[in-house]
Design an enzyme around this catalytic site. Structure first.
Site, mmCIF file in Angstrom:
data_model
loop_
_atom_site.group_PDB
_atom_site.id
_atom_site.type_symbol
_atom_site.label_atom_id
_atom_site.label_comp_id
_atom_site.label_asym_id
_atom_site.label_seq_id
_atom_site.Cartn_x
_atom_site.Cartn_y
_atom_site.Cartn_z
ATOM 1 N N ASN A 117 -2.130 -24.522 10.635
ATOM 2 C CA ASN A 117 -2.231 -23.239 10.704
ATOM 3 C C ASN A 117 -1.576 -22.460 9.944
ATOM 4 O OD1 ASN A 117 -4.062 -22.326 12.815
ATOM 5 N ND2 ASN A 117 -2.926 -22.271 14.620
ATOM 6 N N GLU A 144 -3.195 -27.176 20.948
ATOM 7 C CA GLU A 144 -3.810 -28.116 20.052
ATOM 8 C C GLU A 144 -4.294 -29.471 20.911
ATOM 9 O OE1 GLU A 144 0.151 -28.784 18.534
ATOM 10 O OE2 GLU A 144 -1.079 -27.109 19.243
ATOM 11 N N ASP A 176 -4.239 -35.301 20.647
ATOM 12 C CA ASP A 176 -3.171 -34.105 19.986
ATOM 13 C C ASP A 176 -3.735 -33.981 18.535
ATOM 14 O OD1 ASP A 176 -1.030 -32.045 20.535
ATOM 15 O OD2 ASP A 176 -0.669 -32.889 18.843
ATOM 16 N N ASP A 230 -8.474 -21.649 14.441
ATOM 17 C CA ASP A 230 -9.508 -21.649 15.357
ATOM 18 C C ASP A 230 -10.870 -22.487 15.356
ATOM 19 O OD1 ASP A 230 -7.667 -20.374 16.835
ATOM 20 O OD2 ASP A 230 -8.971 -18.008 16.589
#
Length: 187
Positions: A80, A115, A72, A89
């Site tokens: 983000n 993620e 993770d 991305d």
């Protein structure tokens, strides 16, 4: 003869379409690695192989086990929010590339969701899997602006794939809870 050539051309077109559809169904659209559905299917298949090898006491010891890693990206939501989704991305793509480049070509890497990534290390014991996870952490520290929390478990014929995943997920959550940027082995 013309009819045969036409049939061959049509057959080639159909083969290409099938290849494209297979990619759409099995690969994550962003990272171009396996998606969750394909990974789950492969995990079940590998788990059945492992149980078969154990039950038949075959000499192919490398096939009698595998390890599972759940990876993770730490604090990805904050990342983000701070840098934007397009940059997020890019990080997901770079993470997929780093993970795929850190394992052997017969291991399986997939985007599990968001993620999170999952890895099947074929023919590995727990110590080898932990070492691989530590290597992945080190590579991330060198090459990415994010860190990972990783849960690790070795296959066990007495556990279903679902039970293995529950256990490795607990290890991952423990890694996050205890400070992130680390590997926790499932017990």
């Amino acid at each position: 003869m013309n009819q045969l050539k036409n049939l061959q051309k049509e057959n080639q077109k159909l083969k290409k379409q099938i290849e494209e559809l297979t990619k759409l169904v099995t690969l994550d659209f962003l990272t171009k690695i396996y998606n969750r559905r394909a990974f789950s299917s492969l995990l079940k298949k590998i788990n059945k192989e492992v149980k078969w090898v154990k039950n038949h006491k075959t000499r192919r010891k490398y096939s009698s086990r595998y390890s599972l890693l759940l990876v993770d990206i730490d604090d990805f939501k904050k990342f983000n929010d701070k840098y934007g989704y397009l940059y997020g991305d890019k990080i997901l793509k770079k993470t997929a590339k780093l993970l795929a480049g850190s394992v052997r070509n017969f291991d399986v890497v997939a985007r599990w969701g968001g993620e999170e990534f999952a890895i099947i290390l074929r023919g590995t014991n727990l110590n080898q899997a932990k070492n691989k996870a530590e290597f992945i952490l080190e590579q991330a520290r060198k090459k990415l602006p994010v860190t990972f929390s990783i849960g690790v478990i070795q296959s066990n014929p007495k556990y279903s794939t679902r039970q293995l995943f529950e256990k490795v997920n607990k290890a991952l959550k423990k890694a996050k809870k205890e400070g992130k940027n680390q590997v926790i082995v499932s017990k």
